[in-house]
Scaffold this active site. Structure first.
Site, mmCIF file in Angstrom:
data_model
loop_
_atom_site.group_PDB
_atom_site.id
_atom_site.type_symbol
_atom_site.label_atom_id
_atom_site.label_comp_id
_atom_site.label_asym_id
_atom_site.label_seq_id
_atom_site.Cartn_x
_atom_site.Cartn_y
_atom_site.Cartn_z
ATOM 1 N N HIS A 196 0.844 -1.190 0.000
ATOM 2 C CA HIS A 196 0.000 0.000 0.000
ATOM 3 C C HIS A 196 0.883 1.246 0.000
ATOM 4 O O HIS A 196 1.963 1.255 0.600
ATOM 5 C CB HIS A 196 -0.913 0.016 1.224
ATOM 6 N N ARG A 226 -5.520 -10.853 -5.763
ATOM 7 C CA ARG A 226 -6.701 -10.109 -5.312
ATOM 8 C C ARG A 226 -7.204 -9.224 -6.434
ATOM 9 O O ARG A 226 -6.428 -8.596 -7.148
ATOM 10 C CB ARG A 226 -6.358 -9.238 -4.100
ATOM 11 N N GLU A 275 -15.519 -5.555 3.490
ATOM 12 C CA GLU A 275 -14.912 -4.257 3.769
ATOM 13 C C GLU A 275 -15.901 -3.198 4.241
ATOM 14 O O GLU A 275 -15.646 -2.490 5.216
ATOM 15 C CB GLU A 275 -14.192 -3.745 2.511
ATOM 16 N N ASP A 309 -11.924 0.538 5.093
ATOM 17 C CA ASP A 309 -13.081 1.187 4.479
ATOM 18 C C ASP A 309 -14.234 1.358 5.457
ATOM 19 O O ASP A 309 -14.950 2.355 5.411
ATOM 20 C CB ASP A 309 -13.531 0.402 3.246
ATOM 21 N N ARG A 364 -5.171 -5.398 8.500
ATOM 22 C CA ARG A 364 -4.891 -4.249 9.352
ATOM 23 C C ARG A 364 -3.903 -3.321 8.675
ATOM 24 O O ARG A 364 -2.916 -3.749 8.081
ATOM 25 C CB ARG A 364 -4.314 -4.699 10.695
ATOM 26 N N ARG A 412 -9.525 6.176 -1.518
ATOM 27 C CA ARG A 412 -9.100 5.054 -0.700
ATOM 28 C C ARG A 412 -8.881 5.504 0.750
ATOM 29 O O ARG A 412 -8.650 6.670 1.031
ATOM 30 C CB ARG A 412 -7.819 4.438 -1.258
#
Length: 828
Positions: free
Chosen positions: A136, A358, A459, A493, A531, A663
């Site tokens: 990320h 994913r 989410e 989210d 997390r 995001r």
């Protein structure tokens, strides 16, 4: 042995000495005028903090000859301070100045006293902790800067002045911010480097320590740790992660794993120059040479070089070598480097980091529509009926649309994987049964003989609420191999949509419901915790997090993401990696022995009400309307985060300027920059105040005292609230906010005061972090340096928003974003 107070003095001296060295380096490299500017703003920030004003700092910043060099100076100093603190943590550990309750030895002793040695041994033996490294976009330090900080940390512990000076020169000469975005392959390479430089040694070292502390032989290949990755497999919203890119990442991981294992084998070969070896052992492996062990190792080295040796074969033959050495009367030789090699194989495999795939449920819907256009108009019931049928071949796939064509290219990568390099297929934004059945159906359509397990990622608040229904529906129509289902929970989210308290409690309740539902169906659920690094995305101390999980939901397999800047700060330096693994091991062990007492129904009901009150307070403020969006954009640098180029993935899911498509990472990042940290505490104070007004004050105090979940939550919010600085947030309001939006800012201040007051009341303290004076002192000391960067950031934002400012201000802004992230010790 030094006293602990003397060691803290060492930290202060380290930071002071590094500051002086940096100052001399700036004067030498950039000239005395720049150095005088830096000193002037430093003194001004210190004086303003002392007197509760910002007059001197404002004046000093207005006279800067080079704002960008001043911003770089404070950015690098904060990085130096962070590195000194990390080295100090290791210094305290090595000197034995950490409480026994915070070391593995102490936890083991307490567990044995409470539960008996056999039960603790069994808990250790069965424990499996899988850490999944993700890319990320939250790592703000460029690679060269990271390496310089690692050199500096080692040099501070060893006292090597030359290496300290070398690291400082490298740090100053290197770019403080990235000049371009990393590619997914480069992100994966950074994960591989973490394994090579620190985890490769830390994993077997931690296993040896645990076995020694337990005084028990768990087996020569025992390690509780497994490592995986999303880097190169996470396609959700990242157009740069293609099937071809995934294939490159898999190849790069296997290549490096082969090199590392060959290096280990070459060292082992030197240690096994024995003529021993039973006839049975020689016959089994057709060994005819004078030194059979070396002959076998040579065969493995050659098999790794040719990529012909499989992980299963390698593991079995390593075990056979271990048994043969023991039979030959060499048990200590067998449990030396050979055992370490076996542990590494179990932890990393021949892929180094096994990969999850994913993608979003929206993508799979488009693939289905490309194959069957009528699917677009199907109801959920019609979709399920359709997906229960076996797929029929549909002509040449070259004629399919781009999304479908790319999906089937990815399936070819899955088909070609003969090394067990891929773990599972995670479906982001799972909101219905068909979202999961589609992936199972599409894998069949691709002709996969061994399809990947399908993993839902729940989410949004709505999806979490329907999670039990979705999972039961999926099991009704889809066979789950081994009746073990992995379920991923997204912390980001739901927090962005409803606030931390409501999200945290919903996740807690969902885990309880899913665990009960699985038990009724004869299934076992393994929860995968997505997390983030920051509190607002589910982060925080791992032992606290594991202890706060719902009773009965923690199986002996723990799977957790390690994201962004957390990876570097936890694993980037070998001593820290060892400590992080120790913390995971302690947390995993403690969680196995959580009390069996049911949570009182009154506490559950109270938390339900707290969550609802918090949700309403959060949504009343954070909502999709023009005024709030203007407020958010004006008091944060969200529009300029792209200047950092800190990740390969775009910050928005869609090209829309709304909170829904933004995001969670840039949402948290932005509120961290102005130091309000609003996203991590908003709604908490209002909920606690409402409970107090209902006469539930004594109940809240009892819950805090006796319930690990509630206590852990209060402590996490306390930490992030203490980090917030509303004086700095007020600066952003004064300088950047339109007058007609002032009430939004006043609401933030009122909510913050309420949250701080309620937290201290519940904990029974007179101030935040009263139990952690060292952390409070660390925040206080670094605040004056972050103040300079905030002032420079506000000025940069004003310049860039009002006119076509010089490039100097764009560079200054990017440097302040990176520096504030360093000062706050987290980004997203």
């Amino acid at each position: 042995m030094k006293k602990k107070s003397d060691l803290h003095g060492d930290l202060r001296r380290d930071i002071h000495a590094l500051g002086e060295k940096l100052g001399l380096l700036i004067a030498r490299a950039e000239g005395t005028a720049v150095f005088r500017d830096v000193e002037r703003v430093r003194r001004a920030a210190k004086n303003d903090r002392r007197h509760g004003q910002d007059r001197q700092l404002r004046a000093a910043v207005s006279r800067l000859s080079s704002p960008s060099l001043t911003a770089k100076s404070f950015c690098e100093f904060l990085r130096l301070s962070n590195t000194a603190e990390e080295a100090h943590r290791v210094r305290l550990l090595r000197a034995g100045h950490v409480a026994s309750s915070d070391r593995l030895s102490g936890v083991i002793r307490d567990m044995i006293q409470s539960h008996g040695r056999k039960r603790v041994q069994e808990a250790f033996r069965c424990l499996e902790i899988e850490l999944v490294l993700t890319a990320h976009p939250t790592e703000t330090m460029p690679p060269l800067t990271r390496r310089a900080c690692q050199v500096l940390a080692d040099a501070l512990l060893s006292g090597r002045e030359h290496d300290i000076d070398r690291a400082l020169e490298t740090l100053w000469a290197a770019d403080a911010i990235r000049s371009r975005r990393p590619t997914p392959l480069e992100e994966a390479a950074s994960g591989f480097a973490i394994v090579e430089n620190s985890l490769w040694e830390a994993v077997p070292s931690m296993a040896r320590l645990a076995a020694a502390e337990m005084r028990h032989d768990f087996g020569s290949d025992w390690t509780p740790f497994r490592f995986s990755s999303w880097m190169g497999g996470d396609r959700d919203g990242n157009p740069f992660v293609t099937a071809a890119m995934t294939k490159k990442v898999l190849h790069a991981g296997r290549r490096l794993a082969s090199e590392l294992f060959r290096k280990d084998l070459q060292g082992l070969r030197r240690d096994l120059e024995f003529r021993r070896g039973s006839a049975r052992f020689r016959r089994r492996f057709r060994l005819h040479g004078e030194f059979p062990f070396q002959e076998l190792i040579d065969r493995w080295i050659d098999g790794l070089r040719r990529h012909e040796l499989t992980e299963k074969t390698f593991a079995l033959e390593l075990r056979a070598l271990h048994e043969e050495l023991c039979d030959c009367g060499l048990p200590h030789v067998a449990t030396g480097p050979l055992s370490d090699l076996r542990r590494r194989l179990k932890a990393f495999g021949l892929q180094l980091l096994r990969l999850d795939l994913r993608d979003s449920s929206e993508i799979h819907q488009k693939v289905m529509e490309s194959l069957h256009p009528a699917y677009r108009d199907f109801s959920e019931e019609e979709k399920i009926r359709f997906l229960r049928k076996n797929p029929r071949p549909r002509g040449k796939r070259a004629k399919l649309g781009g999304v479908a064509r790319e999906f089937f290219r990815l399936m070819e990568v899955v088909r070609e994987d003969r090394h067990g390099s891929l773990n599972c297929y995670i479906v982001s934004m799972t909101e219905s049964v068909s979202d999961l059945l589609e992936v199972a159906w599409l894998q069949k359509a691709a002709g996969l003989e061994k399809p990947l397990p399908v993993v839902p990622l729940f989410e949004t608040p709505e999806a979490l609420e329907k999670a039990e229904e979705i999972l039961l529906g999926f099991w009704r129509f889809h066979h789950v191999p081994g009746r073990t289902q992995q379920v991923m929970l997204g912390y980001s989210d739901s927090t962005k949509r409803e606030g931390l308290l409501a999200s945290s409690w919903q996740l807690h309740r969902v885990q309880e419901r899913l665990a009960r539902a699985a038990s009724r169906q004869g299934h076992e659920v393994h929860f995968f915790h997505g997390r983030g690094g920051s509190i607002g995305r589910g982060g925080g101390p791992i032992r606290t997090a594991l202890q706060a999980l719902p009773r009965g939901t923690l199986s002996r397999r723990i799977r957790i993401t390690e994201q962004g800047e957390s990876i570097e700060s936890k694993y980037g330096w070998s001593p820290l990696a060892h400590r992080t693994l120790e913390l995971y091991l302690m947390g995993g062990l403690e969680a196995q022995f959580k009390g069996s007492r049911e949570t009182p129904a009154l506490w559950l009901k109270t938390m339900d009400r707290l969550a609802e009150d918090s949700r309403q307070a959060f949504r009343q403020f954070v909502r999709e309307e023009a005024d709030f969006l203007r407020f958010f954009h004006e008091v944060t640098p969200v529009d300029f985060l792209g200047a950092l180029k800190i990740g390969s993935r775009p910050s928005r899911r869609k090209k829309k300027d709304d909170l829904e498509s933004l995001r969670a990472i840039p949402w948290i990042f932005s509120w961290t920059q102005n130091r309000a940290l609003l996203a991590s505490w908003l709604g908490v104070g209002e909920a606690l105040q409402s409970a107090l007004d209902r006469g539930q004050g004594p109940l809240l105090k009892r819950m805090y005292r006796d319930w690990p979940y509630f206590q852990a939550f209060i402590h996490l919010v306390e930490m992030v609230t203490a980090k917030a600085d509303m004086k700095t947030f007020a600066l952003y309001e004064r300088e950047l906010l339109d007058a007609d939006l002032a009430e939004w800012g006043r609401h933030v201040h009122r909510s913050y005061r309420k949250t701080s007051a309620m937290l201290t009341w519940v904990m029974g303290t007179n101030r935040l972090l009263a139990r952690h004076p060292e952390l409070a002192r660390s925040i206080e000391v670094r605040t004056r340096y972050v103040d300079v960067l905030n002032r420079l950031q506000v000025k940069s934002l004003g310049k860039l928003r009002s006119s076509r400012a010089a490039a100097e201000w764009s560079k200054t802004l990017a440097l302040t974003i990176s520096g504030i992230a360093a000062g706050m010790r987290n980004t997203g």
